[in-house]
Structure formats: C-alpha cells, structure tokens
Design a protein around this motif. Structure first.
Motif, PDB file in Angstrom:
ATOM      1  N   MET A  39       3.584  16.464   8.342  1.00 30.74           N
ATOM      2  CA  MET A  39       2.055  15.090   7.821  1.00 30.74           C
ATOM      3  C   MET A  39       2.714  15.056   5.951  1.00 30.74           C
ATOM      4  N   PRO A  40       2.942  17.002   5.692  1.00 34.95           N
ATOM      5  CA  PRO A  40       3.214  16.757   4.127  1.00 34.95           C
ATOM      6  C   PRO A  40       4.391  15.696   3.853  1.00 34.95           C
ATOM      7  N   LEU A  41       5.181  15.161   4.482  1.00 30.88           N
ATOM      8  CA  LEU A  41       5.955  14.720   3.653  1.00 30.88           C
ATOM      9  C   LEU A  41       5.784  12.785   3.756  1.00 30.88           C
ATOM     10  N   ALA A  78      -6.522  10.709   9.617  1.00 28.92           N
ATOM     11  CA  ALA A  78      -7.282  11.295  10.680  1.00 28.92           C
ATOM     12  C   ALA A  78      -6.333  11.019  12.188  1.00 28.92           C
ATOM     13  N   PRO A  79      -5.251  10.821  12.525  1.00 24.55           N
ATOM     14  CA  PRO A  79      -4.248  11.022  13.246  1.00 24.55           C
ATOM     15  C   PRO A  79      -4.391  11.889  14.435  1.00 24.55           C
ATOM     16  N   VAL A 108      -7.765   8.053  -0.546  1.00 28.82           N
ATOM     17  CA  VAL A 108      -8.247   9.022   0.303  1.00 28.82           C
ATOM     18  C   VAL A 108      -7.586   9.783   1.850  1.00 28.82           C
ATOM     19  N   PHE A 109      -7.285  11.096   1.673  1.00 34.71           N
ATOM     20  CA  PHE A 109      -6.471  11.103   3.301  1.00 34.71           C
ATOM     21  C   PHE A 109      -7.327  12.481   3.588  1.00 34.71           C
ATOM     22  N   VAL A 110      -7.182  11.682   5.364  1.00 31.76           N
ATOM     23  CA  VAL A 110      -7.672  12.828   5.776  1.00 31.76           C
ATOM     24  C   VAL A 110      -7.234  13.019   7.516  1.00 31.76           C
ATOM     25  N   ILE A 111      -6.959  14.923   7.680  1.00 28.72           N
ATOM     26  CA  ILE A 111      -6.275  15.140   8.377  1.00 28.72           C
ATOM     27  C   ILE A 111      -6.609  14.773   9.890  1.00 28.72           C
TER      28      ILE A 111
END
Length: 102
Positions: free
Chosen positions: A85-87, A63-64, A30-33
C-alpha cells in the motif's frame, strides 16, 4: 503564490469529519485504507459523499479492505498487500504532483 496540491490519508471513513473546513479549502486527494465496517456496516459511502460535497477527489486507494480483513491479515502475518500500500500511495501522490509534506 499558487497552493500546491494536497492529500489526506486516513485509516477509516469518518476521520475526515475532523477536517471538514480544511477539506472545503484545500480540496485534497483523499486516500482511505478501510471501509469503516468495524462497527457493522461499511461507512465508505458517507465519506465519498462528503468528498463530493467538499470538492475533494478520491485517491487511488479507496477502502480496499474491510476492517476485519486488515485485522486478520495483520494478526496472521499476511502483510504483503498491506506492505504494498505505501508504494501505491507514493505512486498516487507522485501522479498528482503532491510532492512535499507540510
């Protein structure tokens, strides 16, 4: 047939709750923005606890940004970190064998 690794990308903590049963079954990375602090307090810790309870793994993006930071960056046109971020996400998906969308 072996299930392929899964991923979930969400904007804010709490969005994963709509998929709780799927989290238990697929156990995605899981990736959270953002940290979900738009309403005051960050909510990322509760998301991390849900991930642990459902056997999921935190991705390389966790969560950066605070909600306020990402809004400020976008409004100011300071989008370098957002565009990177997409990279970072692509690298995280490739590193863990998550190769297709379904």
């Amino acid at each position: 047939m072996t299930a392929s690794p899964a991923a979930l990308v969400i904007a804010h903590p709490g969005h994963e709750l709509r998929l709780h049963h799927w989290l238990e079954r697929a156990r995605p990375r899981v990736f959270v923005i953002t940290d979900g602090s738009g309403s005051g307090r960050p909510r990322i810790q509760s998301t991390i606890e849900i991930l642990e309870a459902t056997g999921c793994t935190a991705g390389s993006i966790m969560a950066p940004f605070t909600d306020r930071e990402i809004c400020r960056m976008l409004l100011d046109g300071d989008v370098d970190l957002v565009l990177a971020m997409p990279l970072d996400l692509a690298d995280g998906l490739i590193d863990h064998g998550i190769a297709r969308w379904s």
